[in-house]
Design a protein around this motif. Structure first.
Motif, short mmCIF file in Angstrom:
data_model
loop_
_atom_site.label_atom_id
_atom_site.label_comp_id
_atom_site.label_asym_id
_atom_site.label_seq_id
_atom_site.Cartn_x
_atom_site.Cartn_y
_atom_site.Cartn_z
N LYS A 158 0.61 -1.26 -0.16
CA LYS A 158 0.07 -0.32 -0.04
C LYS A 158 0.90 1.27 -0.03
O LYS A 158 0.30 2.35 -0.12
N LEU A 159 2.26 0.96 0.11
CA LEU A 159 2.98 2.42 0.03
C LEU A 159 3.02 2.95 -1.31
O LEU A 159 3.57 4.19 -1.39
N ASP A 160 2.69 2.28 -2.41
CA ASP A 160 3.12 2.74 -3.52
C ASP A 160 1.67 2.46 -4.37
O ASP A 160 1.40 1.43 -4.76
N GLY A 161 0.74 3.66 -4.37
CA GLY A 161 -0.46 3.75 -5.08
C GLY A 161 -1.75 3.90 -4.28
O GLY A 161 -2.74 4.31 -4.76
N TRP A 162 -1.55 3.44 -2.59
CA TRP A 162 -2.80 3.63 -1.90
C TRP A 162 -2.49 4.86 -1.09
O TRP A 162 -3.28 5.71 -0.78
N ALA A 163 -1.13 4.93 -0.40
CA ALA A 163 -1.06 5.71 0.85
C ALA A 163 -0.73 7.32 0.32
O ALA A 163 -0.19 7.56 -0.90
N ASP A 164 -1.51 8.24 0.94
CA ASP A 164 -1.11 9.77 0.48
C ASP A 164 -0.20 10.39 1.65
O ASP A 164 0.85 11.19 1.23
N VAL A 165 0.08 9.64 2.71
CA VAL A 165 0.97 10.07 3.80
C VAL A 165 1.68 8.91 4.47
O VAL A 165 0.87 8.00 4.76
N LEU A 166 2.97 8.88 4.89
CA LEU A 166 3.49 7.90 5.43
C LEU A 166 4.21 8.42 6.89
O LEU A 166 4.79 9.65 7.00
N LEU A 167 3.78 8.12 8.21
CA LEU A 167 4.43 8.13 9.15
C LEU A 167 5.43 7.22 9.56
O LEU A 167 4.86 6.10 9.63
N LEU A 168 6.67 7.48 9.77
CA LEU A 168 7.61 6.52 10.00
C LEU A 168 8.33 6.66 11.46
O LEU A 168 8.88 7.53 11.66
#
Length: 254
Positions: A158-168
């Motif tokens: 989901k990190l490429d194509g679904w997510a708008d924002v990533l909290l890491l």
């Protein structure tokens, strides 16, 4: 990991002329103080066996040149890396004190446009943030191996194509997964690295698709040290600290 090497090189010269004055390794966080008034924190990264003891000969880093402890950020021992990262944050203390405060995490959420149906991927389960995301109507997917939350294969997909924002979570620096996670991102994903372990050092992250670094600056040092010694976590540490953030150059929001 290039990020680790960047952090090491950034402070190597300063570490040669700085001494460690105090090291506390708590059950949840590690704290390091330096002789120039710096204080830094890092998550206490235990080994997979749950044992927090160091391997090999005992070394007392207190009253020794900081460069000796800085070497540990590159060590294979999870606990040694925690001590090294806490030292990095201690050596960056003065610079971190000058950064803007974001006590409620509102800056980056507003800057990222987090609102109704924003798709948020979160590595590290931050319970207080889940409440804020729910209030804003965001959709959240979480991966946290230590708490047994989420499926890695599904999450990475989901990190490429679904997510708008990533909290890491910046504990990813300690388990050497930062670049692995960020290497899977789509080109439009906005990224914030956060948590008390976060090195508020934009230069070290310039090769990565990170927009905002959100960390913790100890204010009441005695209060923070007591919380560390008592095995307390982020909520208690934040009683004696302030949240600060910095935006990487060229990645500002208007």
């Amino acid at each position: 990991m290039r990020l680790i090497e960047n952090l090491y090189r950034h402070f190597h010269e300063k570490a040669r002329h700085t001494r460690v004055s105090h090291v506390s390794v708590g059950l949840r966080y590690t704290a390091v103080l330096t002789d120039d008034g710096g204080m830094g924190l890092a998550y206490t990264n235990l080994s997979s066996s749950g044992c927090c003891a160091t391997k090999g000969a005992y070394r007392d880093y207190e009253e020794r040149p900081a460069v000796e402890l800085l070497e540990q950020i590159k060590d294979s021992s999870p606990l040694h890396r925690s001590m090294g990262l806490a030292l990095v944050n201690a050596m960056n203390y003065r610079q971190a004190c000058e950064l803007r405060e974001d006590s409620g995490d509102g800056y980056w959420m507003d800057a990222f446009g987090v609102g109704k149906e924003t798709r948020v991927a979160m590595v590290g389960f931050f319970r207080p943030l889940m409440k804020l995301f729910k209030e804003r109507g965001a959709l959240v997917e979480v991966l946290d191996d230590q708490q047994g939350v989420g499926d890695r294969v599904s999450f990475y997909g989901k990190l490429d194509g679904w997510a708008d924002v990533l909290l890491l979570t910046s504990t990813s620096i300690l388990n050497a997964s930062t670049e692995e996670v960020l290497g899977r991102l789509g080109p439009e994903v906005k990224v914030v690295m956060l948590g008390p372990s976060t090195p508020l050092i934009p230069e070290a992250f310039s090769h990565l698709p990170v927009h905002v670094l959100a960390g913790t600056v100890p204010i009441d040092k005695n209060g923070v040290l007591k919380a560390v010694r008592h095995g307390e976590g982020t909520p208690v540490i934040h009683r004696f600290s302030r949240k600060a953030y910095t935006v990487l150059p060229g990645r500002e929001f208007h």
